[in-house]
Write a protein that holds these residues in place. Structure first.
Motif, PDB file in Angstrom:
ATOM      1  N   MET A 243      44.737  -3.523   2.615  1.00 30.93           N
ATOM      2  CA  MET A 243      43.391  -3.752   2.529  1.00 30.93           C
ATOM      3  C   MET A 243      42.589  -2.639   2.149  1.00 30.93           C
ATOM      4  N   THR A 244      41.406  -2.860   1.478  1.00 29.51           N
ATOM      5  CA  THR A 244      40.857  -1.775   0.701  1.00 29.51           C
ATOM      6  C   THR A 244      39.872  -1.086   1.798  1.00 29.51           C
ATOM      7  N   GLY A 245      39.080   0.074   1.074  1.00 28.74           N
ATOM      8  CA  GLY A 245      37.975   0.692   2.267  1.00 28.74           C
ATOM      9  C   GLY A 245      37.076  -0.265   2.518  1.00 28.74           C
ATOM     10  N   ASP A 246      36.575  -1.173   1.594  1.00 24.93           N
ATOM     11  CA  ASP A 246      35.469  -1.902   2.138  1.00 24.93           C
ATOM     12  C   ASP A 246      36.051  -2.991   3.233  1.00 24.93           C
ATOM     13  N   ASP A 247      37.182  -3.266   3.232  1.00 23.54           N
ATOM     14  CA  ASP A 247      37.943  -3.960   4.521  1.00 23.54           C
ATOM     15  C   ASP A 247      37.603  -3.295   5.564  1.00 23.54           C
ATOM     16  N   ARG A 248      38.067  -2.131   5.741  1.00 20.21           N
ATOM     17  CA  ARG A 248      38.045  -1.102   6.888  1.00 20.21           C
ATOM     18  C   ARG A 248      36.621  -1.097   7.539  1.00 20.21           C
ATOM     19  N   VAL A 249      35.492  -1.071   6.626  1.00 24.35           N
ATOM     20  CA  VAL A 249      34.160  -1.234   6.847  1.00 24.35           C
ATOM     21  C   VAL A 249      33.964  -2.371   7.590  1.00 24.35           C
ATOM     22  N   SER A 250      34.382  -3.485   7.411  1.00 23.88           N
ATOM     23  CA  SER A 250      34.052  -4.896   7.648  1.00 23.88           C
ATOM     24  C   SER A 250      34.773  -5.062   9.099  1.00 23.88           C
ATOM     25  N   VAL A 251      36.098  -4.343   9.043  1.00 20.37           N
ATOM     26  CA  VAL A 251      36.754  -4.531  10.225  1.00 20.37           C
ATOM     27  C   VAL A 251      36.058  -3.688  11.484  1.00 20.37           C
ATOM     28  N   ALA A 252      35.668  -2.524  10.968  1.00 18.66           N
ATOM     29  CA  ALA A 252      34.834  -1.709  12.019  1.00 18.66           C
ATOM     30  C   ALA A 252      33.814  -2.507  12.628  1.00 18.66           C
ATOM     31  N   GLN A 253      32.939  -3.128  11.714  1.00 16.02           N
ATOM     32  CA  GLN A 253      31.712  -3.899  12.154  1.00 16.02           C
ATOM     33  C   GLN A 253      32.141  -5.208  12.900  1.00 16.02           C
ATOM     34  N   ARG A 254      33.302  -5.649  12.888  1.00 12.54           N
ATOM     35  CA  ARG A 254      33.600  -6.941  13.498  1.00 12.54           C
ATOM     36  C   ARG A 254      34.254  -6.497  14.885  1.00 12.54           C
ATOM     37  N   ALA A 255      35.044  -5.637  14.816  1.00  8.77           N
ATOM     38  CA  ALA A 255      35.531  -5.090  16.279  1.00  8.77           C
ATOM     39  C   ALA A 255      34.584  -4.591  17.195  1.00  8.77           C
ATOM     40  N   ALA A 256      33.330  -3.866  16.545  1.00 16.11           N
ATOM     41  CA  ALA A 256      32.231  -3.183  17.296  1.00 16.11           C
ATOM     42  C   ALA A 256      31.465  -4.346  17.898  1.00 16.11           C
ATOM     43  N   GLU A 257      31.349  -5.330  16.842  1.00 16.44           N
ATOM     44  CA  GLU A 257      30.531  -6.485  17.433  1.00 16.44           C
ATOM     45  C   GLU A 257      31.409  -7.570  18.714  1.00 16.44           C
ATOM     46  N   VAL A 258      32.565  -7.532  18.466  1.00 13.90           N
ATOM     47  CA  VAL A 258      33.394  -8.271  19.560  1.00 13.90           C
ATOM     48  C   VAL A 258      33.489  -7.400  20.967  1.00 13.90           C
ATOM     49  N   GLY A 259      33.447  -6.188  20.668  1.00 11.25           N
ATOM     50  CA  GLY A 259      33.458  -5.222  21.831  1.00 11.25           C
ATOM     51  C   GLY A 259      32.133  -5.344  22.515  1.00 11.25           C
ATOM     52  N   ALA A 260      31.106  -5.355  21.903  1.00 13.53           N
ATOM     53  CA  ALA A 260      29.731  -5.286  22.362  1.00 13.53           C
ATOM     54  C   ALA A 260      29.357  -6.694  23.006  1.00 13.53           C
ATOM     55  N   GLU A 261      29.857  -7.817  22.594  1.00 14.81           N
ATOM     56  CA  GLU A 261      29.799  -8.826  23.177  1.00 14.81           C
ATOM     57  C   GLU A 261      30.201  -9.138  24.392  1.00 14.81           C
ATOM     58  N   VAL A 262      31.423  -8.611  24.569  1.00 14.91           N
ATOM     59  CA  VAL A 262      32.274  -8.365  26.009  1.00 14.91           C
ATOM     60  C   VAL A 262      31.415  -7.737  26.936  1.00 14.91           C
ATOM     61  N   ALA A 263      31.033  -6.410  26.327  1.00 12.94           N
ATOM     62  CA  ALA A 263      30.324  -5.714  27.112  1.00 12.94           C
ATOM     63  C   ALA A 263      29.039  -6.410  27.833  1.00 12.94           C
ATOM     64  N   ALA A 264      28.230  -7.006  26.722  1.00 10.57           N
ATOM     65  CA  ALA A 264      26.994  -7.569  26.968  1.00 10.57           C
ATOM     66  C   ALA A 264      26.804  -8.654  28.106  1.00 10.57           C
ATOM     67  N   ASP A 265      28.022  -9.236  27.908  1.00  6.38           N
ATOM     68  CA  ASP A 265      28.159 -10.463  29.018  1.00  6.38           C
ATOM     69  C   ASP A 265      28.288  -9.941  30.301  1.00  6.38           C
ATOM     70  N   GLN A 266      28.730  -8.733  30.531  1.00  5.29           N
ATOM     71  CA  GLN A 266      28.755  -8.299  31.952  1.00  5.29           C
ATOM     72  C   GLN A 266      27.406  -7.147  32.235  1.00  5.29           C
ATOM     73  N   PHE A 267      26.665  -6.964  31.275  1.00  3.00           N
ATOM     74  CA  PHE A 267      25.334  -5.927  31.430  1.00  3.00           C
ATOM     75  C   PHE A 267      24.610  -6.484  32.681  1.00  3.00           C
ATOM     76  N   ARG A 268      24.126  -5.665  33.254  1.00  2.00           N
ATOM     77  CA  ARG A 268      23.220  -6.061  34.440  1.00  2.00           C
ATOM     78  C   ARG A 268      23.771  -7.212  35.232  1.00  2.00           C
ATOM     79  N   SER A 269      25.045  -7.287  35.455  1.00  2.00           N
ATOM     80  CA  SER A 269      25.422  -8.318  36.256  1.00  2.00           C
ATOM     81  C   SER A 269      26.096  -7.913  37.810  1.00  2.00           C
ATOM     82  N   GLY A 270      25.784  -6.537  38.026  1.00  2.00           N
ATOM     83  CA  GLY A 270      26.215  -6.071  39.441  1.00  2.00           C
ATOM     84  C   GLY A 270      28.016  -5.718  39.366  1.00  2.00           C
ATOM     85  N   ILE A 271      28.285  -5.538  38.068  1.00  2.00           N
ATOM     86  CA  ILE A 271      29.723  -4.879  38.006  1.00  2.00           C
ATOM     87  C   ILE A 271      30.100  -3.911  38.964  1.00  2.00           C
TER      88      ILE A 271
END
Length: 265
Positions: A1-29
Motif C-alpha cells: 500500500m502507498t502512503g495515501d493508503d496509510r492516511v485513509s486507513v488511519a482515518q477509517r480506523a479512527a472513525e470505527v473506534g470513535a463510533e464504538v466509543a460514542a455508542d457507550q458515551f453518557r451511558s453510565g458505563i
C-alpha cells in the motif's frame, strides 16, 4: 500500500473506534482505575481499541501496533512501520460526560509519525494529516499567525500527579505570566489539534508523554506549519522528555515557560 493508503486507513480506523466509543458515551458505563484515582479505563476503551486494531490488521497485518490498552505494544519500534493508537484520548472527560475526547491513530515509520487522524465524534470534528497538510472536516487548517504572547492562549498539557502538583503550579504561573490566556482541556490530542487549527497557540509540559497521547497530533501541528520540540528545543520524538508545541512564532516564549516548570527541582 502507498502512503495515501496509510492516511485513509488511519482515518477509517479512527472513525470505527470513535463510533464504538460514542455508542457507550453518557451511558453510565462502569469506570475502573489503573495506577491512581485519575488514571481511569472503561470497557469502551478496550472495545474501541479492539475495533481499531481490526481495521489496521486487515490492511497491514504485519505492522507493529502500539496502544494504550492491553493487547498492544507499549513502545514505538525504532525502525520499520508501526501504528500508534489511543482508543479514547481524554478518558476522564469521557467518563464525566464532557465531549472533549477522541480516537487517535498515527502511522509511524522509523519512530516518526508520517500521518494521523483524530476523530472527535461528540464534537463532530475529524482531524487528519498526510504529513504535508492538516485538515479539519475536509478543510485545510493552519497554525495561528499570532506573534504577541499577550494575545495568545496556551495549555498546560498531560497531568501532574499529586506528588508533582508544585510542577503544575509552576506550569500555570509560567503561562499566566507570559500569555493572554490559559486553557486546561484534558485531552492532549484535542490540544494538539487545537494548535494545528489555530484555536490554541501553544501547549507545554515537562512530563514525558505517552506516544498514543501525542504522535497523531504532533504530525498535525508540524504539517500545519507549527513547531514541536522537547524542553531543550530539539525536535520532539516519541521518547523525548517534555513536549512544547506552538505556532512557531511564539515558540521561544512557550519553551521558556516549559523550562520554568522543573526549575524548582
Amino acid at each position: 500500500m502507498t502512503g495515501d493508503d496509510r492516511v485513509s486507513v488511519a482515518q477509517r480506523a479512527a472513525e470505527v473506534g470513535a463510533e464504538v466509543a460514542a455508542d457507550q458515551f453518557r451511558s453510565g458505563i462502569d469506570v475502573e482505575r489503573k495506577a491512581n484515582k485519575t488514571d481511569v479505563v472503561t470497557a469502551a476503551d478496550r472495545d474501541a481499541q479492539a475495533a481499531v486494531i481490526d481495521v489496521l490488521r486487515e490492511a497491514y497485518p504485519n505492522d507493529a501496533i502500539v496502544g494504550e490498552e492491553a493487547g498492544a505494544l507499549k513502545r514505538v519500534p525504532a525502525s520499520g512501520a508501526a501504528w500508534v493508537i489511543d482508543p479514547i484520548d481524554g478518558t476522564n472527560n469521557y467518563v464525566r460526560g464532557t465531549r472533549l475526547w477522541g480516537t487517535a491513530v498515527a502511522a509511524v515509520r522509523d519512530g516518526s509519525p508520517v500521518a494521523g487522524a483524530t476523530n472527535m465524534p461528540a464534537l463532530g470534528d475529524v482531524y487528519w494529516t498526510d504529513g504535508d497538510r492538516t485538515y479539519r472536516n475536509g478543510e485545510s487548517v493552519s497554525v495561528s499567525g499570532r506573534t504577541d504572547p499577550e494575545t495568545c492562549a496556551v495549555a498546560p498539557t498531560m497531568w501532574w500527579g499529586f506528588g508533582a502538583r508544585e510542577e503544575y503550579e509552576r506550569a500555570c504561573r509560567a503561562i499566566v505570566e507570559r500569555f493572554g490566556d490559559l486553557r486546561r482541556i484534558g485531552c492532549a490530542q484535542a490540544e494538539l489539534a487545537g494548535v494545528a487549527e489555530g484555536s490554541l497557540d501553544g501547549i507545554v509540559t515537562n512530563i514525558r508523554p505517552n506516544p498514543w497521547d501525542t504522535l497523531a497530533g504532533v504530525a498535525m501541528v508540524r504539517a500545519a506549519g507549527g513547531t514541536v520540540t522537547d524542553l531543550d528545543g530539539d525536535p520532539w520524538r516519541h521518547d523525548s522528555a517534555g513536549l512544547v508545541a506552538s505556532n512557531g512564532r511564539i515558540h521561544d516564549t512557550v519553551l521558556a515557560a516549559g523550562r520554568e516548570i522543573s526549575a524548582g527541582e
